[in-house]
Design a protein around this motif. Structure first.
Motif, PDB file in Angstrom:
ATOM      1  N   SER A  80       0.888  -1.010   0.023  1.00 21.46           N
ATOM      2  CA  SER A  80      -0.113  -0.082  -0.159  1.00 21.46           C
ATOM      3  C   SER A  80       0.746   1.236  -0.037  1.00 21.46           C
ATOM      4  N   GLY A  81       2.045   1.348   0.726  1.00 20.24           N
ATOM      5  CA  GLY A  81       2.748   2.323   1.010  1.00 20.24           C
ATOM      6  C   GLY A  81       3.417   2.618  -0.386  1.00 20.24           C
ATOM      7  N   VAL A  82       4.161   1.543  -1.273  1.00 22.19           N
ATOM      8  CA  VAL A  82       4.556   2.096  -2.444  1.00 22.19           C
ATOM      9  C   VAL A  82       3.505   2.249  -3.400  1.00 22.19           C
ATOM     10  N   SER A  83       2.555   1.885  -3.496  1.00 19.98           N
ATOM     11  CA  SER A  83       1.344   2.187  -4.319  1.00 19.98           C
ATOM     12  C   SER A  83       0.984   3.664  -3.887  1.00 19.98           C
ATOM     13  N   LEU A  84       0.833   4.125  -3.125  1.00 21.34           N
ATOM     14  CA  LEU A  84       0.393   5.437  -2.543  1.00 21.34           C
ATOM     15  C   LEU A  84       1.456   6.623  -2.871  1.00 21.34           C
ATOM     16  N   PHE A  85       2.637   6.073  -2.653  1.00 21.73           N
ATOM     17  CA  PHE A  85       3.873   6.826  -2.962  1.00 21.73           C
ATOM     18  C   PHE A  85       3.848   6.973  -4.488  1.00 21.73           C
ATOM     19  N   ALA A  86       3.702   6.087  -5.143  1.00 19.84           N
ATOM     20  CA  ALA A  86       3.842   6.233  -6.679  1.00 19.84           C
ATOM     21  C   ALA A  86       2.828   7.184  -7.212  1.00 19.84           C
ATOM     22  N   VAL A  87       1.541   6.698  -6.729  1.00 17.09           N
ATOM     23  CA  VAL A  87       0.237   7.700  -7.091  1.00 17.09           C
ATOM     24  C   VAL A  87       0.395   9.077  -6.716  1.00 17.09           C
ATOM     25  N   ALA A  88       1.122   9.406  -5.607  1.00 24.15           N
ATOM     26  CA  ALA A  88       1.369  10.768  -4.824  1.00 24.15           C
ATOM     27  C   ALA A  88       2.267  11.512  -5.846  1.00 24.15           C
ATOM     28  N   ALA A  89       3.630  10.655  -6.341  1.00 24.47           N
ATOM     29  CA  ALA A  89       4.636  11.373  -7.143  1.00 24.47           C
ATOM     30  C   ALA A  89       4.023  11.526  -8.543  1.00 24.47           C
ATOM     31  N   LEU A  90       3.103  10.779  -8.956  1.00 22.02           N
ATOM     32  CA  LEU A  90       2.290  11.112 -10.165  1.00 22.02           C
ATOM     33  C   LEU A  90       1.350  12.442 -10.018  1.00 22.02           C
ATOM     34  N   LEU A  91       0.885  12.441  -9.135  1.00 18.19           N
ATOM     35  CA  LEU A  91      -0.402  13.413  -8.981  1.00 18.19           C
ATOM     36  C   LEU A  91      -0.075  14.692  -8.415  1.00 18.19           C
ATOM     37  N   LEU A  92       0.574  14.616  -7.434  1.00 16.81           N
ATOM     38  CA  LEU A  92       0.735  15.878  -6.518  1.00 16.81           C
ATOM     39  C   LEU A  92       1.656  17.039  -7.441  1.00 16.81           C
TER      40      LEU A  92
END
Length: 169
Positions: A80-92
């Motif tokens: 979950s952490g890796v997935s959230l970090f990846a999504v955050a890196a793409l969207l933020l």
């Protein structure tokens, strides 16, 4: 004679269309339906006053049980952490250094930062060390209960030492 009937039923099935409906009706020789079997099962359990299923409250907690649950939990947390970090890196908006500057501007104490580092390192360290223990088990080593317990304590010790080391960086 029955063997011949089974072979003929098998040949009919092979020559039949793909749909399972006719195949199941032709080959199934059960004396009762699955619903009847399930009803018998539940009636027997009620008559014997059995619990619905083994529940965690029935078993006495042990180190291997807790470590197994924790291993699954840390695996889910890492994923979950890796997935959230990846999504955050793409969207933020912004880049990584700008977020580091934001964190340093909060002026958090070194104790709190160390505790956060320890908390972030724990799933990775525990899952890694316990995964190595599982790899040893896959080679049929240390599977006796005293070895399982002692390797569990070793994994917990290595996890804490690793997390403390990473938190001090």
């Amino acid at each position: 004679m029955e063997e011949r009937g089974v072979r003929l039923a098998g040949r009919r099935c092979l020559g039949s269309p793909i749909s399972p409906g006719p195949l199941l009706h032709r080959v199934c020789w059960a004396s009762s339906t699955s619903q009847q079997e399930m009803d018998r099962f539940w009636q027997k359990n009620q008559r014997l006053n059995r619990p619905l299923s083994p529940h965690i409250s029935i078993y006495r907690w042990s180190l291997p049980m807790a470590m197994s649950i924790l291993h699954r939990g840390t695996g889910a947390a890492l994923s979950s952490g890796v997935s959230l970090f990846a999504v955050a890196a793409l969207l933020l908006p912004g880049d990584y250094p700008s977020y580091l500057d934001l964190l340093s501007s909060l002026h958090l104490g070194t104790g709190l930062i160390g505790a956060l580092k320890f908390t972030l390192a724990f799933p990775l360290a525990y899952h890694t060390w316990n995964g190595m223990r599982h790899l040893a088990w896959d080679t049929a080593h240390a599977l006796r209960m005293p070895q399982v317990v002692s390797s569990g304590y070793l994994v917990l010790t290595l996890t804490v030492v690793t997390c403390l080391g990473l938190a001090m960086l």
